[in-house]
Write a protein that holds these residues in place. Structure first.
Motif, PDB file in Angstrom:
ATOM      1  N   SER A  39      23.110  94.613  68.898  1.00 43.62           N
ATOM      2  CA  SER A  39      23.203  93.165  68.645  1.00 43.62           C
ATOM      3  C   SER A  39      23.879  92.432  69.814  1.00 43.62           C
ATOM      4  O   SER A  39      24.118  91.231  69.735  1.00 43.62           O
ATOM      5  CB  SER A  39      23.954  92.888  67.347  1.00 43.62           C
ATOM      6  OG  SER A  39      25.293  93.317  67.458  1.00 43.62           O
ATOM      7  N   ILE A  47      18.243  85.411  70.648  1.00 44.95           N
ATOM      8  CA  ILE A  47      17.853  85.023  69.293  1.00 44.95           C
ATOM      9  C   ILE A  47      19.058  84.502  68.520  1.00 44.95           C
ATOM     10  O   ILE A  47      18.989  83.482  67.843  1.00 44.95           O
ATOM     11  CB  ILE A  47      17.227  86.222  68.541  1.00 44.95           C
ATOM     12  CG1 ILE A  47      15.959  86.693  69.254  1.00 44.95           C
ATOM     13  CG2 ILE A  47      16.921  85.870  67.097  1.00 44.95           C
ATOM     14  CD1 ILE A  47      15.462  88.041  68.769  1.00 44.95           C
ATOM     15  N   ASN A  48      20.176  85.218  68.627  1.00 48.74           N
ATOM     16  CA  ASN A  48      21.400  84.852  67.927  1.00 48.74           C
ATOM     17  C   ASN A  48      22.575  84.994  68.897  1.00 48.74           C
ATOM     18  O   ASN A  48      23.086  86.096  69.083  1.00 48.74           O
ATOM     19  CB  ASN A  48      21.603  85.732  66.692  1.00 48.74           C
ATOM     20  CG  ASN A  48      22.869  85.373  65.925  1.00 48.74           C
ATOM     21  OD1 ASN A  48      23.701  84.602  66.388  1.00 48.74           O
ATOM     22  ND2 ASN A  48      23.027  85.949  64.755  1.00 48.74           N
ATOM     23  N   ALA A  50      25.575  84.517  68.597  1.00 50.91           N
ATOM     24  CA  ALA A  50      26.779  85.091  67.993  1.00 50.91           C
ATOM     25  C   ALA A  50      26.726  86.613  67.986  1.00 50.91           C
ATOM     26  O   ALA A  50      27.744  87.268  67.757  1.00 50.91           O
ATOM     27  CB  ALA A  50      26.966  84.563  66.578  1.00 50.91           C
ATOM     28  N   GLN A  52      25.272  88.699  65.837  1.00 47.81           N
ATOM     29  CA  GLN A  52      25.551  89.244  64.510  1.00 47.81           C
ATOM     30  C   GLN A  52      24.261  89.518  63.740  1.00 47.81           C
ATOM     31  O   GLN A  52      23.262  88.819  63.915  1.00 47.81           O
ATOM     32  CB  GLN A  52      26.407  88.270  63.703  1.00 47.81           C
ATOM     33  CG  GLN A  52      27.764  88.010  64.314  1.00 47.81           C
ATOM     34  CD  GLN A  52      28.508  86.914  63.576  1.00 47.81           C
ATOM     35  OE1 GLN A  52      27.925  85.924  63.146  1.00 47.81           O
ATOM     36  NE2 GLN A  52      29.812  87.076  63.438  1.00 47.81           N
ATOM     37  N   THR A  53      24.353  90.518  62.893  1.00 47.40           N
ATOM     38  CA  THR A  53      23.279  90.788  61.948  1.00 47.40           C
ATOM     39  C   THR A  53      23.816  90.482  60.558  1.00 47.40           C
ATOM     40  O   THR A  53      25.036  90.564  60.340  1.00 47.40           O
ATOM     41  CB  THR A  53      22.826  92.262  62.021  1.00 47.40           C
ATOM     42  OG1 THR A  53      23.940  93.105  61.722  1.00 47.40           O
ATOM     43  CG2 THR A  53      22.248  92.594  63.382  1.00 47.40           C
ATOM     44  N   THR A  55      19.995  88.712  61.181  1.00 44.61           N
ATOM     45  CA  THR A  55      19.366  87.536  61.758  1.00 44.61           C
ATOM     46  C   THR A  55      17.899  87.597  61.379  1.00 44.61           C
ATOM     47  O   THR A  55      17.271  88.645  61.489  1.00 44.61           O
ATOM     48  CB  THR A  55      19.516  87.494  63.290  1.00 44.61           C
ATOM     49  OG1 THR A  55      20.911  87.399  63.606  1.00 44.61           O
ATOM     50  CG2 THR A  55      18.781  86.311  63.892  1.00 44.61           C
ATOM     51  N   PRO A  63      15.074  80.969  64.334  1.00 44.83           N
ATOM     52  CA  PRO A  63      16.020  81.977  63.853  1.00 44.83           C
ATOM     53  C   PRO A  63      16.965  81.396  62.793  1.00 44.83           C
ATOM     54  O   PRO A  63      17.222  80.193  62.765  1.00 44.83           O
ATOM     55  CB  PRO A  63      16.799  82.345  65.119  1.00 44.83           C
ATOM     56  CG  PRO A  63      16.787  81.089  65.931  1.00 44.83           C
ATOM     57  CD  PRO A  63      15.466  80.411  65.624  1.00 44.83           C
ATOM     58  N   ALA A  65      20.708  82.777  60.848  1.00 45.36           N
ATOM     59  CA  ALA A  65      21.721  83.824  60.738  1.00 45.36           C
ATOM     60  C   ALA A  65      22.668  83.520  59.588  1.00 45.36           C
ATOM     61  O   ALA A  65      22.539  82.489  58.925  1.00 45.36           O
ATOM     62  CB  ALA A  65      22.495  83.944  62.051  1.00 45.36           C
ATOM     63  N   GLN A  66      23.613  84.418  59.396  1.00 44.84           N
ATOM     64  CA  GLN A  66      24.612  84.389  58.324  1.00 44.84           C
ATOM     65  C   GLN A  66      23.952  84.735  56.993  1.00 44.84           C
ATOM     66  O   GLN A  66      23.124  83.992  56.478  1.00 44.84           O
ATOM     67  CB  GLN A  66      25.350  83.054  58.254  1.00 44.84           C
ATOM     68  CG  GLN A  66      26.172  82.757  59.493  1.00 44.84           C
ATOM     69  CD  GLN A  66      27.245  83.793  59.759  1.00 44.84           C
ATOM     70  OE1 GLN A  66      27.902  84.290  58.848  1.00 44.84           O
ATOM     71  NE2 GLN A  66      27.418  84.154  61.028  1.00 44.84           N
TER      72      GLN A  66
END
Length: 194
Positions: A39, A47-48, A50, A52-53, A55, A63, A65-66
């Motif tokens: 990640s 893509i993200n 941050a 983080q997954t 996503t 995209p 996330a969260q």
């Protein structure tokens, strides 16, 4: 096609997968091993940012996330989000609480024990205290009721069951929490979690 970048070991990722599966949403799962830095690659960060997954990349390329934001997006218009404004707000109250007062303790203790190999003695006592307090809060909230909000399962139940059902892997004993244990079984059945 809808694409989900997630680490199958993560409760935050699993709850997205469980909802998509329960809703019959066709999707491609891209296993993203956070332990190996998947990640944090330039491709993923594009893509993200941050890193983080989970996503999700929607069919149109946008995209998202969260985990709880993803749950709310896909559950929109389904029975898993109450139509009553107050019930919906209570559901969101639980979603916010999950990320602030439950996951940082229950999930982190699990991660440290299961994936970092720390012994019980190496886990910060405050982490365990707050995790137990979160689980006891759920136990109390479920006294005399089947679901966290209303008379049917919501995404709040799904969000909170992800790490609660695996709390024992972090050293938390669910034996003295009968309401919680029965609720886990109900949520697993409602969302067809194996």
């Amino acid at each position: 096609m809808l694409t989900v970048f997630g680490d199958i070991r993560s409760g935050n990722c699993l709850k997205v997968k469980w909802l998509l599966d329960r809703l019959g949403r066709d999707h491609q799962w891209v296993e993203t091993d956070i332990m190996s830095g998947a990640s944090r690659t330039p491709e993923f960060l594009a893509i993200n940012p941050a890193g983080q997954t989970p996503t999700v990349v929607l069919e149109d390329g946008r995209p998202l996330a969260q985990s709880n934001a993803i749950l709310l997006y896909f559950a929109e218009g389904t029975p898993f989000i109450p139509t009553d404004a107050y019930a919906r707000a209570r559901m969101m109250e639980w979603l916010f609480w999950e990320q602030y007062s439950h996951e940082p303790y229950v999930a982190v203790a699990r991660f440290q024990r299961l994936y970092l190999g720390k012994s019980a003695e190496e886990i910060e006592p405050r982490l365990m205290e707050r995790g137990r307090a979160a689980l006891e809060r759920l136990e109390d909230a479920l006294a005399g009721r089947d679901w966290l909000v209303g008379d049917a399962p919501t995404v709040a139940d799904l969000a909170l069951v992800a790490y609660t059902r695996a709390a024992h892997e972090g050293g938390f004993d669910l034996t003295p929490l009968p309401n919680l244990r029965a609720w886990i079984q109900r949520v697993e059945a409602a969302f067809a979690i194996g």
